[in-house]
Structure formats: structure tokens, C-alpha cells
Scaffold this active site. Sequence first.
Site, PDB file in Angstrom:
ATOM      1  N   SER A  98     151.664 -27.994  29.264  1.00 57.46           N
ATOM      2  CA  SER A  98     152.399 -28.954  30.077  1.00 57.46           C
ATOM      3  C   SER A  98     153.550 -28.249  30.766  1.00 57.46           C
ATOM      4  CB  SER A  98     152.932 -30.094  29.188  1.00 57.46           C
ATOM      5  OG  SER A  98     153.649 -31.024  29.959  1.00 57.46           O
ATOM      6  N   ILE A 101     155.483 -28.684  36.850  1.00 61.80           N
ATOM      7  CA  ILE A 101     154.786 -29.147  38.047  1.00 61.80           C
ATOM      8  C   ILE A 101     153.470 -29.835  37.699  1.00 61.80           C
ATOM      9  CG2 ILE A 101     153.522 -28.309  40.075  1.00 61.80           C
ATOM     10  CD1 ILE A 101     155.757 -26.355  40.564  1.00 61.80           C
ATOM     11  N   GLN A 103     150.184 -30.446  34.362  1.00 62.84           N
ATOM     12  CA  GLN A 103     149.759 -30.235  32.990  1.00 62.84           C
ATOM     13  C   GLN A 103     148.254 -30.018  32.979  1.00 62.84           C
ATOM     14  OE1 GLN A 103     151.200 -33.817  31.056  1.00 62.84           O
ATOM     15  NE2 GLN A 103     149.117 -34.597  30.786  1.00 62.84           N
ATOM     16  N   LYS A 118     143.744 -28.766  35.724  1.00 61.86           N
ATOM     17  CA  LYS A 118     145.176 -28.742  35.993  1.00 61.86           C
ATOM     18  C   LYS A 118     145.505 -29.912  36.927  1.00 61.86           C
ATOM     19  CE  LYS A 118     148.731 -25.582  37.801  1.00 61.86           C
ATOM     20  NZ  LYS A 118     148.936 -24.225  38.365  1.00 61.86           N
ATOM     21  N   ASP A 264     153.719 -14.090  39.658  1.00 61.72           N
ATOM     22  CA  ASP A 264     154.320 -14.803  38.527  1.00 61.72           C
ATOM     23  C   ASP A 264     153.693 -14.354  37.214  1.00 61.72           C
ATOM     24  OD1 ASP A 264     156.023 -16.555  37.334  1.00 61.72           O
ATOM     25  OD2 ASP A 264     154.896 -18.361  37.827  1.00 61.72           O
TER      26      ASP A 264
END
Length: 533
Positions: A98, A101, A103, A118, A264
Site C-alpha cells: 500500500s 499513490i 495499492q 496496482k 526510483d
Amino acid sequence: MMDMAEAPTLNMIERGLIGTPEVFRARLERLGPTFVKLGQFLALRPDLIPAEYGTELLGLLDDAHPMPWEEARALLAESLGRDPDHLFAQIRPQPVGSGSIAQAHRARLHDGREVVIKIRRRGIAERVDRDLRQATRLAALLERAGADLIVSPREAVEEMAIWLRQELDFKRELDNLTRMYANHAKDDGIRIPQPYPDLCGDGVLTCEFLDGIALSRIIRAQQSGDPRRMEPLRELGYERDRLAYRLLDTCLTQIFVYRFFAIDLHPGNLMLLPDGRLGMIDFGLCGELETTMRQRLLRYFGAIVRDDADALYQAAESLLESTDASRPEIFKREFYAATSVWTAKRREPVAGEDGPAGGQTHIWLMQIVRAARSAHMHISSDSMALYRALLTAETVTGMLGARVDLRRVGGDFFPALQARELFRPLSPLELQGIIGSISELLKRSPERLEHLLGELFAERYTLNVETRASTRDQHLADRHARMISVAIVSVGLAVLLGGASLPVWFGVPLGWPVGIALGACYLWLLKQWRSGR
């Protein structure tokens, strides 16, 4: 200038605004999803915040409050335009993750394949825009407090705003995932989940489920010091140095081989799989590397591996943009000072262990970016995306306690890359360019060689050598001397080849080996000429 081992610190005003690490984390959680993402952004940025804040914010990576399953199911049906029960054989109501933006829910298709769905939170785009305005006001307060960071608080918020809006775009993430999956389809050491485009929508992304242990859990298990928490990892064959090496090698492969890379790389998006491979998920943030920038970065990292400080400075300078306010002399002075300290630190033995200390490269990268900022030299957004990816990857390896860093992995990676590119098949456009260059060289070589030989025989040709020349100048002088020698040899071979008749040795006309040797000389001269332009 900050010592290599020194981390950013906060002054009294900044600490008053931010609070202790625990207070800062709790404040971000209360402020909402955008500020949770800000915490995730800061958690792996030792160039922006002190280490104790980063450690505390690491807990934000996996723990956003989940939305009820009824709400998630309604969003799923709305985005896909069909009843989820018709599309999936089973969906687990309890989310496996979760985030601020979206979960994720584990599910199974009718053919038995395991997937993860997602689902983006309702109204999150509007909430992000509202929170970003508040974050901008907080950044202004920090700037007035005199925060001395590599990027200003305002720039950090602007950077985060761009990336947040990219993460909200699930169509973009699906494109990124599809491309990354295709790139790594044949790689043995890494696994990317397979996307299912037919089960994706505006606010839904469906892909293969990877069953592994997130690196964030591994890091927390190691930091706890509890051997019982490490036992399941040992059963999976967990070796931190091997896993860290694979992470850094994958990062370099994505940047320099595929020219498309994940930005990321926080531990929540990385996992150890049961077969020992590295799993990667969440590709909302990806960057591309264009050809010119790639060549500059190859020179830059090649100089890092060779420990060539002069070549490294020249390559670093080519990555920066100057303005009228720039002070290149300041950058040069701080660059050489930081590089000297970095080199010395790497060569220091670690007590109880053999070999150089690892994990210093990201600290040195921080110093170079800080030096560029203090000299008012601009760093492009593409360079900053690369910087963040590499900095984050090595920071994660440091959190794992691994004794590998970018320089060590690069020492294996870049020579292998050069060998592959040297023998790879040429594209038609590349072949056309080489043929054109050879044609130009053949047309102009006799005139140039005749002039050069005339200067040599008249004793008018000189090479200016400075006793205080840099390593780069010495390399150039040596290259010129080698080119002259090969040029003289090629003239002799051309004269032989142009003779009326040549002898035959063991049934083979001498013209063939002479022609091959002359062609090799021309190709070598072409390569040197093109690399020196």
C-alpha cells in the site's frame, strides 16, 4: 568543503522547522500522500538530509494506510470497464502493498497465472497538486533559513513534482514496464514482471507477481541484529555482496547498454527472489540516455575506473553548462580536492578486512555535484536523473553492508562493454559513415602524407612538448607520434603496392598481404582521426 566522510547537517533554524527524525516522519505521515512521497524521495538522498533522518524515513517506503477493498474493487471495475470477477479467477482483498499513490492486490488469472493489480487511489491527482503548493511554501521557509544543500529546497520540490506527476500516469508506467521487460527478457541475473496490457486501464496496472523478499525488509532485518530474522535469508542463499554487485551492474547495464533506466531504485522496489535473482518492480520513473550524453558519460566513468584525474576532470566539465555567473576555476579547485580525498579513502584498509574501503563513490559524486553548484555551473535534468539513480543504487548497497561500490563494478563492466561494442555488427548507417570517412581519407591522404614527409625530410616538423604537460597532453603527443609512424609505414606499403610486379611467396602473391596491411594502417589512422576530432 565538506570532508568525504561528512554528511549534510541541519542548523538550529532548520531543526526547529523540521524537528527530530521521529517527529519529521510523523509530520510527513499526517500531512498526507504527497509528503509521504517526499519522505520516500529524501530517504535515499544522503546529499540532501543527515543520515539519521534517512534511516527514519526508510520506514515510509512500505507502510501507507490501505484503502478499503470495496473502494479498491469499485476503482478496478471503473478503470477496466468490466466486472473484475469476469477478468480474474481470484483477487485477494488484503493488499500486498500500500503506497501513497496506489495499492497492490495479488490475483490469479483463469489460466492459473499469478498477477498483481496496482490500483491508483481516487482523487490522488488533485490531492497531489494541493499538497505540492504546501510543499513549495515549506521549501521557501527552508531557503530563507539558509539551507546549504546540493540542490535548493525549491529545486528539490520542483524535481519531486515532475516525478510525482509521472508516477500518476499509469499509461506511461505500462510503456516503461513493457520496454524494461523486453530489455531484460534474456538476462539471467534479474527478473522484470511481465505486463498484461489487456488488464490495464487509466488507473490500473496488471503485471506478473514476483514472490520475493523486499530489500527494505532485508535491510531492517540486518539492522535489528537478530539472527532469527536473518535465517530465512540464508535459506534463500542470500549473499549481500553478490546481490549488491548485481544491483549496481544492472543499473549500469540499463544506462549504458539499453540507454533506458529505472530512477526510483529504493529498497521497496527491489527484491531477492527464491532463485537468487534480483527482482525489480515499479517503473513509474524511468529515464533515457541520448547518444551524445552517453559518450560523455562513458569517458567520465572510464576515467573513474582508470584513476585518471585529469581525464576525469575534462569529462566532468563536458557534462556541465556554464553561464556568465559560472566560476570554473572554483569547480576545478574543488573537483581536484574532492577527487584526491576520494582516492585516498578508497586505498585505506578497513580494520579486520582486506582490500580497499567500499561504498565511497556515491559520496564523491555528492562532492562533485556540490562543487558544480558552488561554482554556479548548471547540471541538466538528464544528468541529475542519472545522478539520482546511481546515488540511490550505491546507497542501497551501503545499507546492505556490502563491500562493493560503483568503481569496483565499473572496473568489470566498462572494459566488457568496450569489447562488446568493438566487435558488434555495424548498422547500415554506421557502415555508410565509415565507408565515407575511409573514402575521404584515401582521397586526401596522398597530399597530406606528401606534405608531412616533405616537412620531415626538410627537418621542419617539430612536436612541441611542455615539461609540465598534463597527462592528457602527453597522451595527445604520443598519439601524434604513433600516427606519424603509421603514416610513414602506409606510404611505403602504398609504394610497394603500386609497383609494376611483386614477388610470389609459397604460391601467394605478395600484393595480398601488402594490401591487407595497408588497409589496416588506413583503418587505424581513421580510428585515431575520428577519436581526436
